[in-house]
Design an enzyme around this catalytic site. Structure first.
Site, PDB file in Angstrom:
ATOM      1  N   GLN A 133       0.757  -0.931   0.366  1.00 56.09           N
ATOM      2  CA  GLN A 133       0.003   0.182  -0.440  1.00 56.09           C
ATOM      3  C   GLN A 133       0.862   1.285  -0.352  1.00 56.09           C
ATOM      4  OE1 GLN A 133      -0.354   1.965   2.747  1.00 56.09           O
ATOM      5  NE2 GLN A 133      -0.905   3.500   1.655  1.00 56.09           N
ATOM      6  N   TYR A 135       1.193   5.303   0.285  1.00 51.81           N
ATOM      7  CA  TYR A 135       0.937   7.029   0.152  1.00 51.81           C
ATOM      8  C   TYR A 135       1.969   7.062  -0.490  1.00 51.81           C
ATOM      9  CZ  TYR A 135      -1.699   5.670   4.426  1.00 51.81           C
ATOM     10  OH  TYR A 135      -2.757   5.561   5.476  1.00 51.81           O
ATOM     11  N   THR A 161      -3.278   4.625  -1.865  1.00 56.94           N
ATOM     12  CA  THR A 161      -4.669   5.012  -1.264  1.00 56.94           C
ATOM     13  C   THR A 161      -4.776   6.574  -1.438  1.00 56.94           C
ATOM     14  OG1 THR A 161      -4.091   3.442   0.556  1.00 56.94           O
ATOM     15  CG2 THR A 161      -4.914   6.113   1.417  1.00 56.94           C
ATOM     16  N   HIS A 281     -11.435   4.901   4.717  1.00 55.51           N
ATOM     17  CA  HIS A 281     -10.491   4.876   5.250  1.00 55.51           C
ATOM     18  C   HIS A 281     -10.468   4.713   6.911  1.00 55.51           C
ATOM     19  CE1 HIS A 281      -5.655   4.998   5.315  1.00 55.51           C
ATOM     20  NE2 HIS A 281      -5.963   5.852   6.636  1.00 55.51           N
TER      21      HIS A 281
END
Length: 382
Positions: A133, A135, A161, A281
């Site tokens: 994942q 960012y 994300t 989220h």
């Protein structure tokens, strides 16, 4: 240990209760809390629990299979372990425990950018089966280097994300003065001393840090500057233009996580994404935000042939998983339940939680008379 199941903890609520007794309050609050007044956390739970299913009892039925094929791999169950930041703060070595369990049980484990284990370490313990994942870093050099490391470690799937354009306003964390590593306030010290098993395991494992991001962080940076560094360098707003260079650079399956509305899903399809995660989220960013299960039904009806559609946020049981699948999800992800499991049962918590959920799903599908995961939408009460 593949078949381990502790009969004292048959439900996620049992694991949560035990984990709360073993994890310091400041760490448990980080896991458990939402933003603002936490109405969104309750809404997620209420909406997924309101989904109803209808059995078909008199037709011929010979059994069910919960396997799901994604991106050329057949997984043993229709759920994976969602990315959860700072897992090692909540229980030492939690990312390694969960990544190993997921690989053993053949479900995906998604490593968070802000995990307490490095992406190289998790690639090793998961034997190359974990997903990553991301960012999206605002610093291009960091972005390129991070993507290069992800490729070199042979992660098969990248999950970007997009629903954290700001730091969530989370009163629990503000009250606790949460930092990474945790601040040594008198209150936090007393909380740690009250959890001797956690303290002992943490002493053995070493203080939790954001291992994947350590190469990019200034040395000896004060903990009170960490949030500003993260906001400026690592966790900037991600719009469609920001996703385009990632799509160009990443040749494998790309999933966009954190979408709720139809127009964003359309944009993800136009970008060439391979999947979207319908998610808010875990209600940690927008307290008044819509829960994902209702828009999931709309999006799945329109776009299920164009893109893989996943869901997380609010799922706590096999019933919730099946309800999301019946609502149109191809696959689901859960975060908090697996950290409860590790907090309650340590090294055995990941395997136990996976087995409990798989047992629940099998019972539900057999009760419905549903043979495969893809047929579950036929059993949704509309």
């Amino acid at each position: 240990m593949s078949n381990y199941f502790n009969h004292i903890y048959p439900d996620v609520a049992d694991l949560k209760k035990k984990a709360k007794q073993r994890i310091p309050r400041f760490a448990f609050d980080y896991l458990e809390g939402g933003c603002m007044q936490e109405h969104g956390v309750k809404r997620n739970r209420d909406d997924i629990n309101s989904v109803q299913l209808r059995s078909e009892l008199l037709k011929p039925f010979t059994g069910s299979s919960q396997t799901v094929e994604l991106f050329g791999h057949t997984y043993a169950a229709p759920f994976g372990i969602a990315p959860v930041g700072l897992q090692g703060l909540m229980w030492p070595k939690a990312p390694e425990i969960l990544a190993k369990a997921a690989a053993e049980k053949n479900i995906p484990y998604v490593l968070s950018t802000v995990s307490s284990s490095s992406l190289e370490r998790i690639a090793e313990v998961s034997e190359g089966h974990a997903w990553f994942q991301l960012y999206n870093p605002t610093d291009e050099k960091i972005r390129l280097d991070l993507l290069s490391r992800i490729k070199a470690a042979h992660y098969p799937v990248l999950v970007v994300t997009v629903d954290v354009p700001t730091f969530g306003y989370r009163p629990r964390d503000i009250r606790n003065g949460l930092a990474m590593p945790p601040k040594m306030t008198l209150s936090n010290i007393l909380q740690m001393l009250a959890r001797p098993r956690w303290l002992y395991e943490t002493a053995l494992a070493g203080k939790p840090e954001m291992e994947t991001l350590k190469p990019y962080m200034p040395k000896n940076m004060p903990t009170d500057e960490l949030a500003a560094f993260m906001n400026k360098t690592v966790m900037g707003r991600v719009d469609l233009e920001g996703l385009k260079p990632i799509r160009d650079l990443w040749q494998g399956p790309l999933i966009i996580k954190g979408l709720i509305n139809e127009s964003d899903v359309q944009a993800a399809i136009a970008l060439g994404a391979d999947g979207v995660v319908m998610s808010n989220h875990g209600a940690r960013q927008l307290d008044a935000g819509e829960s994902p299960v209702k828009p999931l039904q709309t999006v799945a009806a329109k776009y299920s042939k164009d893109i893989k559609i996943f869901m997380d946020s609010g799922l706590r049981s096999g019933t919730n998983i099946v309800s999301a699948l019946a609502s149109g999800a191809d696959f689901t992800f859960l975060g908090r339940p697996f950290v409860y499991g590790v907090g309650a049962l340590g090294d055995k918590g990941g395997i136990h939680t996976i087995n409990a959920l798989m047992m629940q799903i099998t019972q539900i599908m057999n009760q419905l008379g549903c043979a495969t995961v893809s047929e579950l939408p036929d059993f949704l009460v509309k």
